[in-house]
Design an enzyme around this catalytic site. Sequence first.
Site, short mmCIF file in Angstrom:
data_model
loop_
_atom_site.label_atom_id
_atom_site.label_comp_id
_atom_site.label_asym_id
_atom_site.label_seq_id
_atom_site.Cartn_x
_atom_site.Cartn_y
_atom_site.Cartn_z
N TYR A 1 0.83 -1.21 0.00
CA TYR A 1 0.00 0.00 0.00
C TYR A 1 0.87 1.25 0.00
CZ TYR A 1 -3.85 3.13 1.22
OH TYR A 1 -4.78 4.13 1.21
N PHE B 1 -6.87 19.04 -25.03
CA PHE B 1 -7.63 17.79 -25.21
C PHE B 1 -9.01 17.94 -24.57
CE2 PHE B 1 -8.73 13.43 -23.82
CZ PHE B 1 -8.70 12.81 -25.05
N ASP B 2 -9.99 17.16 -25.06
CA ASP B 2 -11.39 17.31 -24.63
C ASP B 2 -11.60 17.25 -23.12
OD1 ASP B 2 -12.94 16.03 -27.51
OD2 ASP B 2 -10.81 15.96 -27.15
N ASP C 1 1.06 18.27 -21.61
CA ASP C 1 0.14 17.13 -21.65
C ASP C 1 0.83 16.13 -22.59
OD1 ASP C 1 -1.86 15.30 -22.15
OD2 ASP C 1 -3.44 16.77 -22.49
N ALA D 1 0.59 12.69 -23.44
CA ALA D 1 0.08 11.38 -23.83
C ALA D 1 0.91 10.76 -24.96
CB ALA D 1 -1.39 11.48 -24.24
N LYS E 1 -1.48 5.80 -23.93
CA LYS E 1 -0.92 6.00 -25.27
C LYS E 1 0.56 5.65 -25.24
CE LYS E 1 -4.79 8.71 -25.31
NZ LYS E 1 -5.37 9.49 -24.21
N HIS F 1 -22.40 11.55 -29.60
CA HIS F 1 -21.80 10.51 -30.43
C HIS F 1 -21.72 9.15 -29.75
CE1 HIS F 1 -18.56 12.43 -28.21
NE2 HIS F 1 -17.78 11.39 -28.41
C1 LIG Z 1 -6.15 10.47 -23.73
C2 LIG Z 1 -5.71 11.83 -23.44
C3 LIG Z 1 -6.01 12.45 -22.22
C4 LIG Z 1 -6.89 11.80 -21.16
O1 LIG Z 1 -6.36 10.63 -20.72
P1 LIG Z 1 -7.21 9.34 -20.29
O2 LIG Z 1 -6.17 8.36 -19.91
O3 LIG Z 1 -8.04 8.92 -21.46
O4 LIG Z 1 -8.05 9.75 -19.13
C5 LIG Z 1 -5.51 13.72 -22.01
N1 LIG Z 1 -4.78 14.35 -22.95
C6 LIG Z 1 -4.49 13.79 -24.13
C7 LIG Z 1 -3.67 14.53 -25.12
C8 LIG Z 1 -4.95 12.51 -24.42
O5 LIG Z 1 -4.68 11.97 -25.60
#
Ligand SMILES: *Cc1c(COP(=O)(O)O)cnc(C)c1O
Length: 465
Positions: A79, A131-132, A222, A224, A265, A457
Amino acid sequence: MQGVAVLPHDFLAEPYKIKMVEPIRMTSRAERERLIKEAGYNMFFLRAEDIYIDLLTDSGTSAMSQEQWSALMLGDEAYAGSRSFYRLRDTVESITGYPYVLPAHQGRAAEKIVMDMLVKDGAVIPGNMHFDTTRAHMQLRGGKPLDLIIAEGLQPQDRRPFKGNIDLEKLENVLAQHGRGKIPFVLLTITCNNNGGQPASLANIRAAGAIARRHGIPLFFDIARFAENCYFIHAREEGCEQKSIREIAREIFSCGDGCMMSSKKDGLVNMGGFMAFNDRSLFEQACQLSIINEGFPTYGGMAGRDMEALARGLEEVLELPYLQFRVGQVAYLAERLRAAGVPIVEPAGGHAVYIDGRRFLPHIPQEQFPAQVISIALYIEGGIRTLELGSIVFAEKDKETGEYVYPELDLLRLAIPRRVYTNSHMDYVAAHVIDLYQRRHTLKGLKIVYQPPVARHFTCRLEPL
Ligand SMILES: *Cc1c(COP(=O)(O)O)cnc(C)c1O
């Protein structure tokens, strides 16, 4: 050279061989017609086992290596103070230079913690293109996300190499206008997901970092798909071809103060994420939020074995042969489509090929969803699943007239999972897209017969006209 097939000079075969296989099932065309109808012509309602090639997303769909699978057995599930956490922390620090590392169960969990700490009502957060979920977390707290991507970044036929760059002049103006009081940080998304996985250049990142520093505002990333961005810098930016991927990564991170990652990713794992910071007090604050939301800071919502696999994934993703093939495979599919005249977003990004629905099907108006028409036809003809990112996802209802306002671009994304499909699968996909393109005049539009109030969607249902 008689009888010898000459390979193009840039031909790359897969830099791995296959040790374990997962069968994929080809259904009949009649079955697929029935299945997609039952699914309301919505790809999210199909069962994965009814799909032959799944290009819905590159998120959480990577194949792990033998080292990663073995690493699962070494996971320390303590833990507090897990050995696997320290392994992950050391790896992240060696790549980013940021010493304060906090795991999270996925990218949006890291975003939630960072936004809870830093975004207050009325804040302005400039970036290349958020990102969204990142954008949603800013807005939930009353913040205003600002996309300052260069104008060419939104032009699908412009072939310049770094279409993920932030417009430096606009950034300077926004920082001068709002200052430290209103701007908690600048956020660069690398690669830039929302315009198709386009990279930012090292020069652009350096300049953005210098501007932010001059205004006393932190710069976050960010990340990813940071390894894919590093590879584009290595392959395309003058003066960077001699630098290793690791050196490029280190230089990028040295321009900023912290990062958030969705490791679904470029972590080469199926779930997970983290934050990393230069600043100790920010990290300590994040740990407090993690304890109530995600978990104790040495696991933050991840299993020990998953941290172990992620630590290895982060090493493997920086290997040059891996990246050459990865980015090369996306370019390979794009090139086949382009050669046949299929309208795509250019140049291909790091993780997906985007088909331009409006140019593919000029006879179908946007309110009949051309990109989704292609998506459905690809499933029926080839068992291929793709994702519409256009008139269904991004249409906005005008508050006064109640009419829908459609986005400029109606795109179909073919996202390529990492290490999952071979180039022969790409040939199969290309053949089906090209065949459809050649008889595009026979395709007909769609209408929506059910939609929820938000994020339509995911659950809307459609019918052919
Ligand atoms: C996928 C993604 C996120 C969010 O990550 P999750 O693991 O899906 O929660 C944030 N920023 C970018 C650029 C992403 O591609």
